[in-house]
Design a protein around this motif. Structure first.
Motif, PDB file in Angstrom:
ATOM      1  N   THR A 124       5.172 -13.758 -10.121  1.00  0.00           N
ATOM      2  CA  THR A 124       5.753 -13.224  -8.895  1.00  0.00           C
ATOM      3  C   THR A 124       5.018 -13.805  -7.685  1.00  0.00           C
ATOM      4  OG1 THR A 124       4.241 -11.336  -8.829  1.00  0.00           O
ATOM      5  CG2 THR A 124       6.316 -11.069 -10.061  1.00  0.00           C
ATOM      6  N   ALA A 125       5.571 -13.545  -6.511  1.00  0.00           N
ATOM      7  CA  ALA A 125       4.951 -14.039  -5.284  1.00  0.00           C
ATOM      8  C   ALA A 125       3.507 -13.553  -5.170  1.00  0.00           C
ATOM      9  CB  ALA A 125       5.764 -13.586  -4.076  1.00  0.00           C
ATOM     10  N   VAL A 126       3.270 -12.267  -5.391  1.00  0.00           N
ATOM     11  CA  VAL A 126       1.921 -11.733  -5.237  1.00  0.00           C
ATOM     12  C   VAL A 126       0.981 -12.292  -6.298  1.00  0.00           C
ATOM     13  CG1 VAL A 126       2.215  -9.621  -6.629  1.00  0.00           C
ATOM     14  CG2 VAL A 126       0.632  -9.633  -4.671  1.00  0.00           C
ATOM     15  N   GLU A 127       1.486 -12.544  -7.503  1.00  0.00           N
ATOM     16  CA  GLU A 127       0.657 -13.130  -8.557  1.00  0.00           C
ATOM     17  C   GLU A 127       0.302 -14.579  -8.220  1.00  0.00           C
ATOM     18  OE1 GLU A 127       2.271 -10.512 -12.380  1.00  0.00           O
ATOM     19  OE2 GLU A 127       3.297 -12.362 -11.790  1.00  0.00           O
ATOM     20  N   ASN A 128       1.254 -15.316  -7.634  1.00  0.00           N
ATOM     21  CA  ASN A 128       0.963 -16.681  -7.199  1.00  0.00           C
ATOM     22  C   ASN A 128      -0.116 -16.689  -6.115  1.00  0.00           C
ATOM     23  OD1 ASN A 128       2.589 -19.220  -8.130  1.00  0.00           O
ATOM     24  ND2 ASN A 128       4.066 -17.539  -8.246  1.00  0.00           N
ATOM     25  N   VAL A 129      -0.021 -15.746  -5.192  1.00  0.00           N
ATOM     26  CA  VAL A 129      -1.000 -15.697  -4.097  1.00  0.00           C
ATOM     27  C   VAL A 129      -2.389 -15.343  -4.624  1.00  0.00           C
ATOM     28  CG1 VAL A 129      -1.607 -14.521  -1.942  1.00  0.00           C
ATOM     29  CG2 VAL A 129       0.770 -15.164  -2.396  1.00  0.00           C
ATOM     30  N   GLU A 130      -2.445 -14.556  -5.673  1.00  0.00           N
ATOM     31  CA  GLU A 130      -3.721 -14.153  -6.266  1.00  0.00           C
ATOM     32  C   GLU A 130      -4.468 -15.290  -6.953  1.00  0.00           C
ATOM     33  OE1 GLU A 130      -4.309  -9.952  -8.197  1.00  0.00           O
ATOM     34  OE2 GLU A 130      -2.264 -10.640  -8.620  1.00  0.00           O
ATOM     35  N   ARG A 143      -8.401  -8.273  -5.590  1.00  0.00           N
ATOM     36  CA  ARG A 143      -7.551  -9.470  -5.596  1.00  0.00           C
ATOM     37  C   ARG A 143      -6.132  -9.111  -5.192  1.00  0.00           C
ATOM     38  NH1 ARG A 143      -9.754 -10.818 -10.864  1.00  0.00           N
ATOM     39  NH2 ARG A 143      -7.695 -10.395 -11.754  1.00  0.00           N
ATOM     40  N   ARG A 144      -5.605  -8.047  -5.785  1.00  0.00           N
ATOM     41  CA  ARG A 144      -4.246  -7.646  -5.472  1.00  0.00           C
ATOM     42  C   ARG A 144      -4.126  -7.209  -4.008  1.00  0.00           C
ATOM     43  NH1 ARG A 144       0.168  -6.701  -8.603  1.00  0.00           N
ATOM     44  NH2 ARG A 144      -0.743  -8.561  -9.599  1.00  0.00           N
ATOM     45  N   GLN A 145      -5.117  -6.476  -3.506  1.00  0.00           N
ATOM     46  CA  GLN A 145      -5.085  -6.044  -2.110  1.00  0.00           C
ATOM     47  C   GLN A 145      -5.081  -7.242  -1.167  1.00  0.00           C
ATOM     48  OE1 GLN A 145      -8.560  -3.518  -2.146  1.00  0.00           O
ATOM     49  NE2 GLN A 145      -7.334  -1.645  -2.244  1.00  0.00           N
ATOM     50  N   ARG A 146      -5.922  -8.224  -1.464  1.00  0.00           N
ATOM     51  CA  ARG A 146      -5.975  -9.416  -0.604  1.00  0.00           C
ATOM     52  C   ARG A 146      -4.659 -10.178  -0.654  1.00  0.00           C
ATOM     53  NH1 ARG A 146     -11.803 -12.498  -0.908  1.00  0.00           N
ATOM     54  NH2 ARG A 146     -13.157 -10.687  -0.708  1.00  0.00           N
ATOM     55  N   ALA A 147      -4.084 -10.303  -1.843  1.00  0.00           N
ATOM     56  CA  ALA A 147      -2.815 -11.025  -1.981  1.00  0.00           C
ATOM     57  C   ALA A 147      -1.714 -10.314  -1.211  1.00  0.00           C
ATOM     58  CB  ALA A 147      -2.448 -11.162  -3.456  1.00  0.00           C
ATOM     59  N   GLU A 148      -1.666  -8.999  -1.309  1.00  0.00           N
ATOM     60  CA  GLU A 148      -0.649  -8.242  -0.574  1.00  0.00           C
ATOM     61  C   GLU A 148      -0.861  -8.367   0.935  1.00  0.00           C
ATOM     62  OE1 GLU A 148      -1.163  -4.405  -2.326  1.00  0.00           O
ATOM     63  OE2 GLU A 148       0.254  -4.806  -3.971  1.00  0.00           O
ATOM     64  N   ALA A 178       0.536 -18.104   2.179  1.00  0.00           N
ATOM     65  CA  ALA A 178      -0.226 -16.893   1.854  1.00  0.00           C
ATOM     66  C   ALA A 178      -1.309 -17.200   0.824  1.00  0.00           C
ATOM     67  CB  ALA A 178       0.719 -15.807   1.330  1.00  0.00           C
ATOM     68  N   ARG A 179      -0.966 -17.982  -0.181  1.00  0.00           N
ATOM     69  CA  ARG A 179      -1.955 -18.384  -1.190  1.00  0.00           C
ATOM     70  C   ARG A 179      -3.078 -19.192  -0.536  1.00  0.00           C
ATOM     71  NH1 ARG A 179       0.668 -22.059  -5.519  1.00  0.00           N
ATOM     72  NH2 ARG A 179       0.674 -23.407  -3.678  1.00  0.00           N
ATOM     73  N   ALA A 180      -2.729 -20.022   0.452  1.00  0.00           N
ATOM     74  CA  ALA A 180      -3.736 -20.851   1.121  1.00  0.00           C
ATOM     75  C   ALA A 180      -4.706 -20.024   1.950  1.00  0.00           C
ATOM     76  CB  ALA A 180      -3.045 -21.886   2.013  1.00  0.00           C
TER      77      ALA A 180
END
Length: 245
Positions: A124-130, A143-148, A178-180
């Motif tokens: 998912t988008a949030v998993e990619n960002v993580e 990690r999840r908080q930062r990605a969100e 967002a990942r960057a």
């Protein structure tokens, strides 16, 4: 416009903008040459190149295909080393660092944005960002908080559980941005970040990069063929036959 977001820190939460404003970093290249072996001889890609990028600047690098733009970006990002000359980024001499040191440097200091979004299709988008945080010692919940948080910064909070195939091209690039920024890097390097997008989506991505620069004080070095994208930057440099104009 973006509003200020707060990262979940290990000891105490800190605002991205406050952290970015107090960080003083820059890029300085001196006498940089890059040559590659080809057959019995060498091919020179960059030749005696000097470049200064002040902290908080936003510069665009233009030039014809094969002029060395991506090579220059890779040197700044610590993905490659010069044949000769010095590359100083965020007070680190990258040309003198071991690969293990460069890996840590990239993880903490550089955010990458490319023409190809490079998202994992089954995540998912949030998993990619993580992903950049997975191999760090950041706890899973943080990690999840930062990605969100990063997805909120790029305006995609409501798409956090969507897979890449469920997103438009512009949205995929926002996830990539967002990942960057999920590790709060001081410097963003962007290689043709709007190259695969239609004009409307490209302008939205350029608006986002401009906000990251102006509001969060990120230093941005962008390679582009698009004059409209280049005009968003503070300065435009042209690379011709391995030399900056």
């Amino acid at each position: 416009m973006m509003h200020s977001e707060t990262w979940a820190g290990r000891a105490v939460a800190r605002e991205i903008e406050a952290a970015a404003v107090t960080t003083s970093r820059s890029i300085a290249l001196r006498g940089v040459e890059k040559r590659y072996k080809r057959g019995q001889g060498d091919v020179t890609i960059l030749e005696k190149l000097d470049l200064d990028v002040p902290s908080g600047a936003y510069i665009a690098i233009m030039g014809p295909s094969g002029s060395g733009k991506s090579t220059l970006l890779n040197l700044i990002a610590g993905l490659d080393k010069p044949t000769s000359g010095s590359v100083t980024v965020a007070s680190h001499r990258l040309d003198q660092m071991r690969e293990s040191e460069l890996t840590r440097f990239r993880a903490s200091t550089i955010g990458f944005v490319f023409q190809a979004y490079n998202l994992i299709p089954v995540l998912t988008a949030v998993e990619n960002v993580e992903l950049p945080l997975v191999l760090t010692d950041v706890p899973a919940r943080e990690r999840r908080q930062r990605a969100e948080t990063a997805l909120r910064v790029v305006g995609l909070a409501e798409r956090a559980r969507h897979l890449p195939r469920q997103l438009s091209g512009g949205q995929e690039q926002r996830v990539a941005i967002a990942r960057a920024i999920v590790n709060d890097p001081a410097i963003l390097v962007a290689d043709e970040p709007t190259g695969d997008l239609d004009r409307k989506s490209a302008d939205e991505i350029l608006d986002l990069l401009q906000a990251l620069n102006e509001e969060l004080k990120k230093t941005i070095v962008m390679v582009t063929h698009d004059p409209l994208a280049a005009n968003r930057a503070h300065a435009i440099r042209t690379l011709q036959k391995g030399a900056l104009q």
